[in-house]
Scaffold this motif. Structure first.
Motif, PDB file in Angstrom:
ATOM      1  N   ALA A 104       0.861  -1.344   0.033  1.00  0.00           N
ATOM      2  CA  ALA A 104       0.036   0.065   0.105  1.00  0.00           C
ATOM      3  C   ALA A 104       0.760   1.293  -0.115  1.00  0.00           C
ATOM      4  N   THR A 105       0.521   2.343  -0.707  1.00  0.00           N
ATOM      5  CA  THR A 105       1.215   3.423  -0.778  1.00  0.00           C
ATOM      6  C   THR A 105       0.734   4.738  -0.203  1.00  0.00           C
ATOM      7  N   LEU A 106      -0.562   4.429   0.533  1.00  0.00           N
ATOM      8  CA  LEU A 106      -1.436   5.817   1.201  1.00  0.00           C
ATOM      9  C   LEU A 106      -1.941   5.271   2.332  1.00  0.00           C
ATOM     10  N   VAL A 107      -1.672   5.845   3.467  1.00  0.00           N
ATOM     11  CA  VAL A 107      -2.296   5.450   4.821  1.00  0.00           C
ATOM     12  C   VAL A 107      -3.048   6.618   5.412  1.00  0.00           C
ATOM     13  N   PRO A 108      -4.157   6.700   5.622  1.00  0.00           N
ATOM     14  CA  PRO A 108      -4.949   7.598   6.244  1.00  0.00           C
ATOM     15  C   PRO A 108      -4.651   7.325   7.639  1.00  0.00           C
ATOM     16  N   VAL A 109      -3.985   8.080   8.500  1.00  0.00           N
ATOM     17  CA  VAL A 109      -3.635   8.024   9.876  1.00  0.00           C
ATOM     18  C   VAL A 109      -3.681   9.405  10.666  1.00  0.00           C
ATOM     19  N   GLY A 110      -3.939   9.151  11.692  1.00  0.00           N
ATOM     20  CA  GLY A 110      -4.228  10.545  12.728  1.00  0.00           C
ATOM     21  C   GLY A 110      -2.749  10.751  12.888  1.00  0.00           C
ATOM     22  N   GLU A 111      -2.724  12.250  13.772  1.00  0.00           N
ATOM     23  CA  GLU A 111      -1.071  12.588  14.144  1.00  0.00           C
ATOM     24  C   GLU A 111      -0.545  11.526  14.998  1.00  0.00           C
ATOM     25  N   ASP A 112      -1.383  10.838  15.816  1.00  0.00           N
ATOM     26  CA  ASP A 112      -0.756   9.787  16.881  1.00  0.00           C
ATOM     27  C   ASP A 112      -0.069   8.684  16.111  1.00  0.00           C
ATOM     28  N   GLN A 113      -0.292   8.273  14.844  1.00  0.00           N
ATOM     29  CA  GLN A 113       0.251   7.431  14.218  1.00  0.00           C
ATOM     30  C   GLN A 113       1.195   7.701  13.299  1.00  0.00           C
ATOM     31  N   LYS A 114       1.554   8.931  12.975  1.00  0.00           N
ATOM     32  CA  LYS A 114       2.580   9.402  12.191  1.00  0.00           C
ATOM     33  C   LYS A 114       3.981   8.649  12.581  1.00  0.00           C
ATOM     34  N   GLN A 115       4.335   8.545  13.625  1.00  0.00           N
ATOM     35  CA  GLN A 115       5.489   8.089  13.885  1.00  0.00           C
ATOM     36  C   GLN A 115       5.697   6.708  13.645  1.00  0.00           C
ATOM     37  N   HIS A 116       4.561   6.011  13.813  1.00  0.00           N
ATOM     38  CA  HIS A 116       4.586   4.481  13.450  1.00  0.00           C
ATOM     39  C   HIS A 116       4.655   4.444  11.906  1.00  0.00           C
ATOM     40  N   LEU A 117       4.002   5.265  11.229  1.00  0.00           N
ATOM     41  CA  LEU A 117       4.062   5.271   9.564  1.00  0.00           C
ATOM     42  C   LEU A 117       5.625   5.539   8.980  1.00  0.00           C
ATOM     43  N   GLU A 118       6.208   6.374   9.850  1.00  0.00           N
ATOM     44  CA  GLU A 118       7.540   6.661   9.479  1.00  0.00           C
ATOM     45  C   GLU A 118       8.400   5.456   9.838  1.00  0.00           C
ATOM     46  N   LEU A 119       8.156   4.718  10.715  1.00  0.00           N
ATOM     47  CA  LEU A 119       8.864   3.516  11.107  1.00  0.00           C
ATOM     48  C   LEU A 119       8.603   2.527   9.668  1.00  0.00           C
ATOM     49  N   ALA A 120       7.404   2.468   9.369  1.00  0.00           N
ATOM     50  CA  ALA A 120       7.087   1.520   8.196  1.00  0.00           C
ATOM     51  C   ALA A 120       8.035   1.808   7.119  1.00  0.00           C
ATOM     52  N   ARG A 121       8.065   3.197   6.923  1.00  0.00           N
ATOM     53  CA  ARG A 121       9.000   3.670   5.700  1.00  0.00           C
ATOM     54  C   ARG A 121      10.292   3.306   5.751  1.00  0.00           C
ATOM     55  N   ASP A 122      10.947   3.507   7.207  1.00  0.00           N
ATOM     56  CA  ASP A 122      12.242   2.952   7.513  1.00  0.00           C
ATOM     57  C   ASP A 122      12.432   1.451   7.337  1.00  0.00           C
ATOM     58  N   ILE A 123      11.603   0.645   7.597  1.00  0.00           N
ATOM     59  CA  ILE A 123      11.757  -0.804   7.526  1.00  0.00           C
ATOM     60  C   ILE A 123      11.646  -1.015   5.813  1.00  0.00           C
ATOM     61  N   ALA A 124      10.812  -0.436   5.230  1.00  0.00           N
ATOM     62  CA  ALA A 124      10.641  -0.533   3.744  1.00  0.00           C
ATOM     63  C   ALA A 124      11.993  -0.250   3.060  1.00  0.00           C
ATOM     64  N   GLN A 125      12.597   0.820   3.544  1.00  0.00           N
ATOM     65  CA  GLN A 125      13.787   1.322   2.952  1.00  0.00           C
ATOM     66  C   GLN A 125      14.949   0.506   3.437  1.00  0.00           C
ATOM     67  N   LYS A 126      15.023  -0.061   4.479  1.00  0.00           N
ATOM     68  CA  LYS A 126      16.071  -0.863   5.105  1.00  0.00           C
ATOM     69  C   LYS A 126      16.033  -2.177   4.259  1.00  0.00           C
ATOM     70  N   PHE A 127      14.727  -2.857   4.039  1.00  0.00           N
ATOM     71  CA  PHE A 127      14.603  -3.847   3.276  1.00  0.00           C
ATOM     72  C   PHE A 127      15.233  -3.799   1.947  1.00  0.00           C
ATOM     73  N   ASN A 128      14.684  -2.832   1.347  1.00  0.00           N
ATOM     74  CA  ASN A 128      14.833  -2.448  -0.050  1.00  0.00           C
ATOM     75  C   ASN A 128      16.602  -2.531  -0.257  1.00  0.00           C
ATOM     76  N   MET A 129      17.186  -1.774   0.652  1.00  0.00           N
ATOM     77  CA  MET A 129      18.517  -1.615   0.575  1.00  0.00           C
ATOM     78  C   MET A 129      19.296  -2.647   0.948  1.00  0.00           C
ATOM     79  N   ASP A 130      18.949  -3.597   1.823  1.00  0.00           N
ATOM     80  CA  ASP A 130      19.810  -4.381   2.500  1.00  0.00           C
ATOM     81  C   ASP A 130      19.548  -5.941   1.264  1.00  0.00           C
ATOM     82  N   PHE A 131      18.524  -5.881   0.612  1.00  0.00           N
ATOM     83  CA  PHE A 131      18.359  -6.852  -0.197  1.00  0.00           C
ATOM     84  C   PHE A 131      18.387  -6.509  -1.683  1.00  0.00           C
ATOM     85  N   ALA A 132      18.888  -5.394  -1.800  1.00  0.00           N
ATOM     86  CA  ALA A 132      18.769  -4.663  -3.397  1.00  0.00           C
ATOM     87  C   ALA A 132      19.129  -5.992  -4.305  1.00  0.00           C
TER      88      ALA A 132
END
Ligand code: TRP
Length: 352
Positions: free
Chosen positions: A147-175
């Motif tokens: 999924a590319t778009l996530v409707p979330v409230g203010e309190d979940q923004k940090q969790h969404l950033e973490l999801a981005r970090d995980i996606a990015q690390k996965f993409n890099m580690d396994f490039a």
């Protein structure tokens, strides 16, 4: 705007926990927005029961609340034929991907999550391991569907950033693996998109009716603090009447509400229900006493919420139908998530 989501088909994912009552905060802050975006995107809406059990849930209550959130989705107008509505535990890919993300995310990342720190408080030694790993499961929810778009409230923004970090690390580690297996998407040849928050409109942050500095919450001991989607017209009216306010009449600018959190909250609620801006509501009620404004708000709440409440009640008496919707949604969710997991496992190097 990040370009790493480009090349991926736009898809919306969001989830609500089946713990506690479904209240106006859930409706204006989340469900109403889920409904609003369904004409523009393919959406996956999940009742996140695996998240709920990171803290103790009575099994009978969990079952009932899972159906209640589902009923709220349907009653508010989410179309389960066009979009996917299901409960998380029926699609094993969520738990499977969450485990793998436990091995991608770093202890330090999760230790910085403010929601965990708030929820665990001084009780850190005694909360469940699941509560700590919770954001990894949330990342898995989103990324199992790429999924590319996530409707979330203010309190979940940090969790969404973490999801981005995980996606990015996965993409890099396994490039290298991603490339070798021909599984990269877009110009950057990445496997996971970096999901973005989906902001629609101003987004109403609904606060407690008893304390304008606290979020409206299903865990608040006082039921007078929230408008539940299961409340009948009398209860809604009573709670609005009893809502905490201050003695001054309503001003005509938002700035003058800065130090009046309870008044500000009622104006926001009115605006959210009426689909108007708070400023517009103020210009309508400038100079009015709460004895005038509160009945108007109560009428609006009853008018807007009653049709949803009634449909929810009807659906909650038809558990066979609700359960069938969830089973059908789960089946269609699996069709999307299973191939993603198959690829992720190949990328990790698991023999199959
Ligand atoms: N953590 C979210 C909440 O408590 C619920 C949630 C779980 C969620 N998985 C998600 C929200 C994925 C958005 C996307 O509100």
């Amino acid at each position: 705007m990040n370009t790493a989501a480009s090349g991926f088909e736009p898809r919306v994912f969001s989830g609500i926990q089946p713990s506690g009552n479904v209240h106006l905060g859930n409706y204006l802050g989340a469900i109403k927005r889920f409904v609003a975006v369904q004409d523009s995107y393919n959406c996956v809406y999940c009742v996140v029961d695996l998240h709920a059990v990171t803290v103790w849930q009575d099994p009978d209550v969990l079952r009932q609340k899972t159906r209640e959130v589902t009923a709220a989705f349907l009653a508010a107008g989410i179309d389960p034929a066009k979009h996917i509505v299901f409960n998380q535990s029926q699609v094993k890919e969520h738990a499977e991907l969450a485990w793998l993300f436990n091995c991608v995310a770093r202890m330090g990342w999760l230790s910085r999550m403010t929601q965990f720190k708030d929820k665990a408080g001084k009780n850190r030694e005694n909360v469940s391991v699941g509560l700590f790993a919770y954001p990894d499961l949330m990342a898995a929810d989103i990324l199992a569907y790429r999924a590319t778009l996530v409707p979330v409230g203010e309190d979940q923004k940090q969790h969404l950033e973490l999801a981005r970090d995980i996606a990015q690390k996965f993409n890099m580690d396994f490039a290298e693996q991603i490339d070798r297996l021909g599984l990269g998407v877009g110009a950057d040849k990445t496997f996971f998109p970096l999901p973005e928050p989906l902001i629609t409109g101003a987004g109403t942050r609904v606060m407690s009716l008893r304390d304008g500095s606290k979020k409206m919450s299903s865990s608040d001991a006082s039921d007078l603090s929230r408008l539940n989607l299961t409340d009948d017209a009398d209860e809604l009216a009573k709670k609005v009447r009893k809502a905490k306010t201050d003695p001054a009449p309503l001003p005509d600018t938002l700035e003058e509400l800065a130090e009046r959190p309870e008044a500000r909250n009622l104006i926001n609620i009115y605006a959210g229900l009426a689909d108007e801006t708070p400023q517009k509501v103020l210009s309508e009620f400038a100079g009015a006493e709460f004895s005038t404004f509160k009945p108007a708000l109560a009428d609006l709440a009853v008018q807007t919420l009653s049709p949803i409440t009634q449909e929810m009640r009807r659906l909650m008496d038809d558990t066979d139908h609700v359960d069938a919707v969830l089973r059908d949604g789960a089946e269609r969710a699996r069709v999307l998530a299973a191939p993603v997991l198959r690829d992720v496992k190949a990328i990790f190097g698991f023999v199959s």
